[in-house]
Structures are given as C-alpha cells and as structure tokens.
Design a protein around this motif. Structure first.
Motif, PDB file in Angstrom:
ATOM      1  N   LEU A  12      -1.321   2.021   5.422  1.00  0.00           N
ATOM      2  CA  LEU A  12      -1.203   0.917   4.477  1.00  0.00           C
ATOM      3  C   LEU A  12      -2.578   0.376   4.161  1.00  0.00           C
ATOM      4  CD1 LEU A  12       1.793  -1.115   5.867  1.00  0.00           C
ATOM      5  CD2 LEU A  12       1.663   0.137   3.712  1.00  0.00           C
ATOM      6  N   GLU A  14      -4.577  -2.366   2.054  1.00  0.00           N
ATOM      7  CA  GLU A  14      -4.438  -3.605   1.271  1.00  0.00           C
ATOM      8  C   GLU A  14      -5.696  -3.801   0.437  1.00  0.00           C
ATOM      9  OE1 GLU A  14      -1.646  -5.041   1.649  1.00  0.00           O
ATOM     10  OE2 GLU A  14      -0.958  -4.135   3.514  1.00  0.00           O
ATOM     11  N   SER A  15      -5.575  -4.686  -0.560  1.00  0.00           N
ATOM     12  CA  SER A  15      -6.732  -4.888  -1.442  1.00  0.00           C
ATOM     13  C   SER A  15      -7.933  -5.448  -0.678  1.00  0.00           C
ATOM     14  CB  SER A  15      -6.356  -5.819  -2.591  1.00  0.00           C
ATOM     15  OG  SER A  15      -5.828  -7.004  -2.056  1.00  0.00           O
ATOM     16  N   ASP A  16      -7.683  -6.177   0.419  1.00  0.00           N
ATOM     17  CA  ASP A  16      -8.830  -6.739   1.153  1.00  0.00           C
ATOM     18  C   ASP A  16      -9.181  -5.911   2.402  1.00  0.00           C
ATOM     19  OD1 ASP A  16      -6.754  -7.318   2.781  1.00  0.00           O
ATOM     20  OD2 ASP A  16      -7.280  -9.418   3.113  1.00  0.00           O
ATOM     21  N   SER A  17      -8.751  -4.617   2.399  1.00  0.00           N
ATOM     22  CA  SER A  17      -9.016  -3.764   3.573  1.00  0.00           C
ATOM     23  C   SER A  17     -10.502  -3.664   3.886  1.00  0.00           C
ATOM     24  CB  SER A  17      -8.512  -2.343   3.336  1.00  0.00           C
ATOM     25  OG  SER A  17      -7.139  -2.320   3.259  1.00  0.00           O
ATOM     26  N   THR A  46      -7.918   4.338   9.116  1.00  0.00           N
ATOM     27  CA  THR A  46      -7.187   3.878   7.933  1.00  0.00           C
ATOM     28  C   THR A  46      -7.245   4.969   6.872  1.00  0.00           C
ATOM     29  OG1 THR A  46      -7.729   1.591   8.420  1.00  0.00           O
ATOM     30  CG2 THR A  46      -7.022   2.074   6.172  1.00  0.00           C
TER      31      THR A  46
END
Ligand code: FAD
Length: 269
Positions: A12, A14-17, A46
C-alpha cells in the motif's frame, strides 16, 4: 535470498509515503538486486507498484518513462516514425544479463556501471524527476544522477519518479558499440554516439567501462585525434571500472576503439 531482517512488506503506497519514510525502510522495485544479497539494514520494504504510475507517456515533446516501467514495456514501445533514435531503446534493453525477473526490474536507481537503462537514458539526454522526502520534486540530468558505482544523487528515502527523454534527442542519429564476455551478458563497455541532424553536434556517452557515465560533447564531428584527446582529458584512468568482466586497461582500450568506430559510422551519415 532470505531477508531475515525484513519484518514488513507493504504493497500500500499512500500519497505521503515519501514523507513518512524512516531509517530501515526501503523502496522495492523489481527486487533483483534487493533479493540478491543480505540487507541487514532493511526492516521494511514498500513495493512501488502500489503507486500505479504510468509506464510510458509519449507526446510531441518527448517520452516520460515511469520509474516502475518494466524493461519489456520499453522494449515493445512503438515510437513515432520521426524518433529515429528509438531503436536504441530495444538495443539497450538487450544489453544486459537479463533473466525474466530482471526484465521487470528498474535499473537506474541501483546505479550499477553495467546498468543498460542508465546507458540509454544518459545517451538520450534524460532528466530524472525525484521526489524528496521534504519539499517539491526536483530534476537532475541522468548524467549527474549517477555519481559512482552503486551511488546516485538520491538522498535517503528520496524516490526516483520518472525519466524524461526530450523528443529532440529521440530525433538524433545514433550508433552503439558494446562489449560483453558473453553474447547476452553484462556489459563491460557500452558507448553510444548521437549526432544532431540540425546542428551537427555529436555527443559520446561512455558507460559500463567507467564507474559512472561520462559524456563528451563536440559542437561538430571531431577528428579521431580530438576524440582520443577528449577521452584522455575527461575520463581519468582511475574512473575505469574493474570487475570480473574486464580490467581497467581492457576497458580503456575498447573505449578508444569503439569511440573511433562510432565516429566513423556517424561520419558516413
Ligand atoms: C540474472 C540477473 C542479471 C542481472 N544483470 C544485470 C546487468 O546486466 N546489468 C546491471 O546493471 N544489473 C544487472 N543485474 C542486477 C539488477 O538487475 C539491477 O541492479 C537492477 O537495477 C535492479 O532493479 P530492480 O528493479 O530489481 O531493483 P530493486 O532490487 O528492487 O532495487 C534496487 C535498489 O534501488 C532502490 N530503488 C528501486 N526503485 C527505486 C526508485 N524508483 N526510487 C528510489 N530508489 C529505488 C531500491 O530501494 C534498492 O535499493 C542483474 C541481476 C540478476 C538477478
């Protein structure tokens, strides 16, 4: 290879990864390098596929290659007819020791001298877009992105998002010379010369023979002597790479030889 320090595998993204990246985290692309040797400092992987980035976006201005683009997709790309340098895509895709696994791998972030995607994108004047952990995206030419053997301009946690190839570079004449110990093996020397049909400017990109790519720029087709001198001046001997694929002396010799062959071929266009 069992990575026995890895406790978490995240698909997964996320945009702020990028901002939430921490020491011990690592981005996972194809995994060919990550899974090939022990990674004692990594506890979380990730998988970049979660970003769902487009692989290839072509426009009149050029070609954007997403960082998760598979080598097989680049190989099969059908280019506009006036992109006369486009066959270089296929040639570079075939210029590595490729298992079916590494055909799905990214090659640029690993910053290995034999990285054929580095040869390709450096020769075609590619520009990387990087997503830093803090701040706005930044751009850096591929030729400066690779800073040494397995070293790049990426800061810890920073992501390579894409590589932009300008259409002006894809409209150039090109020629490639490569040496490998086996027909479809890892490159020990890979040189690409390009020639601008409008300005006559020649660009010679030296990869695999050196720890990092080197680009020699000539405003017009140079003499063989001028190319030889430019190599002497701009490629210090201690930049020649050494590994079981070839000694620095062998690589230097082939660099002179191939540079001359490339010059002869471009002069006949
Ligand atoms: C059979 C075989 C043949 C090979 N032949 C060659 C060869 O001829 N030439 C060559 O150079 N290498 C070769 N390799 C090595 C390997 O394929 C390369 O190192 C390749 O670049 C790894 O790509 P990957 O997508 O699998 O990267 P991964 O192993 O997933 O990642 C490599 C590193 O890059 C980082 N990374 C990946 N993507 C990004 C991104 N977008 N932003 C920031 N960091 C990122 C990862 O965190 C990791 O540190 C070979 C490997 C195998 C197994």
């Amino acid at each position: 290879m069992d990575l026995n320090t890895v406790k978490e595998l995240s698909h997964l993204v996320e945009s702020d990864s990028v901002r939430s990246w921490q020491a011990g985290d690592s981005w996972l692309a194809g995994g060919t390098w990550l899974f090939s040797e022990p990674q004692p400092d990594i506890s979380k992987l990730t998988d970049l596929k979660g970003f769902n980035w487009p692989s290839l976006t072509a426009s009149a201005e050029g070609l954007e290659i997403g960082a998760t683009c598979a080598i097989s997709e680049l190989h099969d790309f059908i280019a506009p007819h006036d992109w006369i340098a486009a066959p270089l895509l296929k040639e570079c895709c075939r210029s590595l020791l490729a298992s079916s696994k590494s055909w799905n791998g990214d090659n640029t972030s690993a910053a290995l001298p034999a990285g054929a995607m580095i040869s390709l994108t450096a020769a075609l004047e590619g520009v990387c877009t990087l997503w830093p952990r803090h701040g706005s995206p930044r751009e850096i030419p591929v030729i400066d992105f690779i800073t040494g053997n397995h070293q790049s301009a990426l800061a810890p946690g920073e992501l390579l998002r894409s590589i932009w190839i300008p259409a002006s570079a894809l409209r150039k004449y090109y020629t490639l010379r490569r040496f490998s110990l086996t027909a479809s093996g890892r490159s020990s020397v890979l040189l690409v010369g390009t020639l601008c049909p409008d300005s006559g400017r020649m660009v010679l990109t030296i990869t695999a023979a050196t720890v990092k790519p080197v680009q020699l720029i000539f405003p017009e087709l140079p003499s063989a002597k001028a190319v030889h001198m430019a190599i002497n001046e701009q490629v210090p001997f201690d930049h020649q790479f050494e590994d079981p694929q070839g000694s620095p002396m062998h690589r230097r010799h082939l660099t002179y030889h191939y540079a001359e062959k490339i010059l002869q071929e471009l002069a006949m266009i």
